[in-house]
Design an enzyme around this catalytic site. Structure first.
Site, PDB file in Angstrom:
ATOM      1  N   ASN A  10       0.854  -1.187   0.000  1.00 24.35           N
ATOM      2  CA  ASN A  10       0.000   0.000   0.000  1.00 24.35           C
ATOM      3  C   ASN A  10       0.894   1.243   0.000  1.00 24.35           C
ATOM      4  OD1 ASN A  10      -1.356   2.281   1.175  1.00 24.35           O
ATOM      5  ND2 ASN A  10      -3.029   0.932   1.743  1.00 24.35           N
ATOM      6  N   HIS A  13       1.157   6.254   1.792  1.00 25.46           N
ATOM      7  CA  HIS A  13       2.012   7.202   2.510  1.00 25.46           C
ATOM      8  C   HIS A  13       3.178   7.725   1.685  1.00 25.46           C
ATOM      9  CE1 HIS A  13      -0.702   6.932   5.704  1.00 25.46           C
ATOM     10  NE2 HIS A  13      -0.547   5.623   5.834  1.00 25.46           N
ATOM     11  N   ARG A  21       4.524  18.653   0.330  1.00 25.26           N
ATOM     12  CA  ARG A  21       5.140  19.783  -0.373  1.00 25.26           C
ATOM     13  C   ARG A  21       4.393  20.169  -1.648  1.00 25.26           C
ATOM     14  NH1 ARG A  21      10.516  21.104   1.290  1.00 25.26           N
ATOM     15  NH2 ARG A  21      10.258  21.066   3.530  1.00 25.26           N
ATOM     16  N   HIS A  46      -5.549   3.562  -1.354  1.00 22.07           N
ATOM     17  CA  HIS A  46      -6.856   3.861  -0.757  1.00 22.07           C
ATOM     18  C   HIS A  46      -7.238   5.280  -1.172  1.00 22.07           C
ATOM     19  CE1 HIS A  46      -9.414   4.046   3.220  1.00 22.07           C
ATOM     20  NE2 HIS A  46     -10.108   4.343   2.153  1.00 22.07           N
ATOM     21  N   ARG A  52      -6.875  12.658   1.207  1.00 24.81           N
ATOM     22  CA  ARG A  52      -5.761  13.149   2.019  1.00 24.81           C
ATOM     23  C   ARG A  52      -4.409  12.616   1.554  1.00 24.81           C
ATOM     24  NH1 ARG A  52      -7.016   9.816   7.540  1.00 24.81           N
ATOM     25  NH2 ARG A  52      -9.026  10.798   7.273  1.00 24.81           N
ATOM     26  N   THR A 104      -8.080   3.174   8.787  1.00 21.96           N
ATOM     27  CA  THR A 104      -9.309   2.374   8.820  1.00 21.96           C
ATOM     28  C   THR A 104      -9.386   1.624  10.153  1.00 21.96           C
ATOM     29  OG1 THR A 104      -8.892   2.088   6.472  1.00 21.96           O
ATOM     30  CG2 THR A 104     -10.696   0.825   7.405  1.00 21.96           C
ATOM     31  N   HIS A 194      -3.336  -4.753   7.914  1.00 24.02           N
ATOM     32  CA  HIS A 194      -3.420  -3.605   8.827  1.00 24.02           C
ATOM     33  C   HIS A 194      -2.475  -3.780  10.007  1.00 24.02           C
ATOM     34  CE1 HIS A 194      -4.875   0.104  10.491  1.00 24.02           C
ATOM     35  NE2 HIS A 194      -5.546   0.266   9.369  1.00 24.02           N
TER      36      HIS A 194
HETATM   37  N1  PXP Z   1      -5.700  -3.244   4.236  1.00 27.52           N
HETATM   38  C1  PXP Z   1      -6.681  -2.309   4.292  1.00 27.52           C
HETATM   39  C2  PXP Z   1      -8.043  -2.703   3.838  1.00 27.52           C
HETATM   40  C3  PXP Z   1      -6.418  -1.000   4.748  1.00 27.52           C
HETATM   41  O1  PXP Z   1      -7.413  -0.091   4.801  1.00 27.52           O
HETATM   42  C4  PXP Z   1      -5.099  -0.660   5.122  1.00 27.52           C
HETATM   43  C5  PXP Z   1      -4.784   0.740   5.548  1.00 27.52           C
HETATM   44  O2  PXP Z   1      -5.028   1.624   4.497  1.00 27.52           O
HETATM   45  C6  PXP Z   1      -4.113  -1.664   5.019  1.00 27.52           C
HETATM   46  C7  PXP Z   1      -4.446  -2.950   4.598  1.00 27.52           C
HETATM   47  C8  PXP Z   1      -2.686  -1.398   5.345  1.00 27.52           C
HETATM   48  O3  PXP Z   1      -2.532  -1.079   6.698  1.00 27.52           O
HETATM   49  P1  PXP Z   1      -1.131  -0.568   7.197  1.00 27.52           P
HETATM   50  O4  PXP Z   1      -0.877   0.736   6.516  1.00 27.52           O
HETATM   51  O5  PXP Z   1      -1.316  -0.428   8.673  1.00 27.52           O
HETATM   52  O6  PXP Z   1      -0.122  -1.607   6.826  1.00 27.52           O
END
Ligand code: PXP
Length: 244
Positions: A10, A13, A21, A46, A52, A104, A194
């Site tokens: 993911n 970030h 910036r 996401h 954001r 989430t 997560h």
């Molecule tokens: N899976 C889902 C469905 C999520 O919403 C998120 C966070 O956006 C993640 C995985 C990844 O979580 P983390 O950033 O804590 O690894």
């Protein structure tokens, strides 16, 4: 023998850092190329209602680039459905979303939204996108997901990850194990994600029925210490050899 666990990275970030910036650095295209080179299985973004981090254009760019299967996380709103149908990502994971939350915070309450979801999901399912529901490790929620005809569920490991810090995770881990077993009994693919990191992911990776992990914050953060490539390679090594 258990088959290889897929890793979806993911990159929300990366976009958080870029947006700080308001420039195009770090650039998600370059990051996607790195992920492709090191053979990550998919790239997850996401698209939040408040934009954001990931923005609409990022989703389009990643889809056009087409280097890796794209997994679009989104709330079950009509706006997101339109974007998903237009983009046609490989997969789409429906998550609950509240504006004020930092991330989430809990799984989707599928059971109590059956009427809404049974009207909302067919367009996505019929479009060929692999639809997943992000749920807590709760058997009733998983049964409800099955009844809606989705391809997979992603088990929310956030509670487990928090309890892991205090070494009080056993009950939650058992729930995840039972939930994963139940998924396979129902013929649902089981994903998880997560709050996962090098340490807490080992127990999760040992669960036979879990075939895919989605990891964001830890991977991007740890990259500041040792780099993206090294972090991801180490993560892939751990999830496929969790007993070492
Ligand atoms: N899976 C889902 C469905 C999520 O919403 C998120 C966070 O956006 C993640 C995985 C990844 O979580 P983390 O950033 O804590 O690894």
């Amino acid at each position: 023998m258990k088959k290889k666990i897929k890793l979806g990275v993911n990159i929300d970030h990366i976009a958080t850092l870029r947006n700080a910036r308001n420039e195009n650095f770090p650039d998600i295209t370059t990051v996607a190329e790195i992920l492709h080179k090191i053979k990550v299985d998919s790239i997850t973004v996401h698209l939040r209602e408040d934009r954001r981090h990931i923005r609409d254009n990022d989703v389009e760019v990643l889809k056009k680039l087409n280097l890796l299967p794209l997994n679009l996380e989104m709330a079950a709103t009509n706006e997101m459905k339109k974007i998903c149908l237009k983009t046609s990502p490989f997969a789409c994971c429906i998550v609950p979303e509240r504006r004020e939350e930092l991330t989430t915070e809990g799984g989707l309450d599928v059971k109590n939204q059956m009427i809404y979801l049974s009207e909302y999901l067919p367009d996505l399912i019929n479009s060929g996108v692999k639809v997943s529901l992000f749920v807590d490790p709760d058997l009733d929620q998983i049964q409800a997901a099955k009844d809606l005809g989705v391809y997979s569920v992603e088990l929310h490991t956030g509670k487990y990850a928090n309890l892991f810090k205090e070494n009080k995770f056993n009950d939650e881990l058992k729930k995840i194990e039972q939930a994963a077993f139940f998924c396979s009994k129902l013929g649902l693919k089981c994903h998880a994600g997560h709050g996962l990191n090098f340490e807490n992911v080992k127990n999760i990776s040992k669960i036979q029925q879990i075939v895919e992990l989605n990891v964001g914050h830890f991977i991007i953060s740890n990259s500041i210490y040792i780099g993206l490539e090294k972090t991801i390679k180490k993560f892939m090594e751990i999830i496929n050899h969790p007993c070492h």
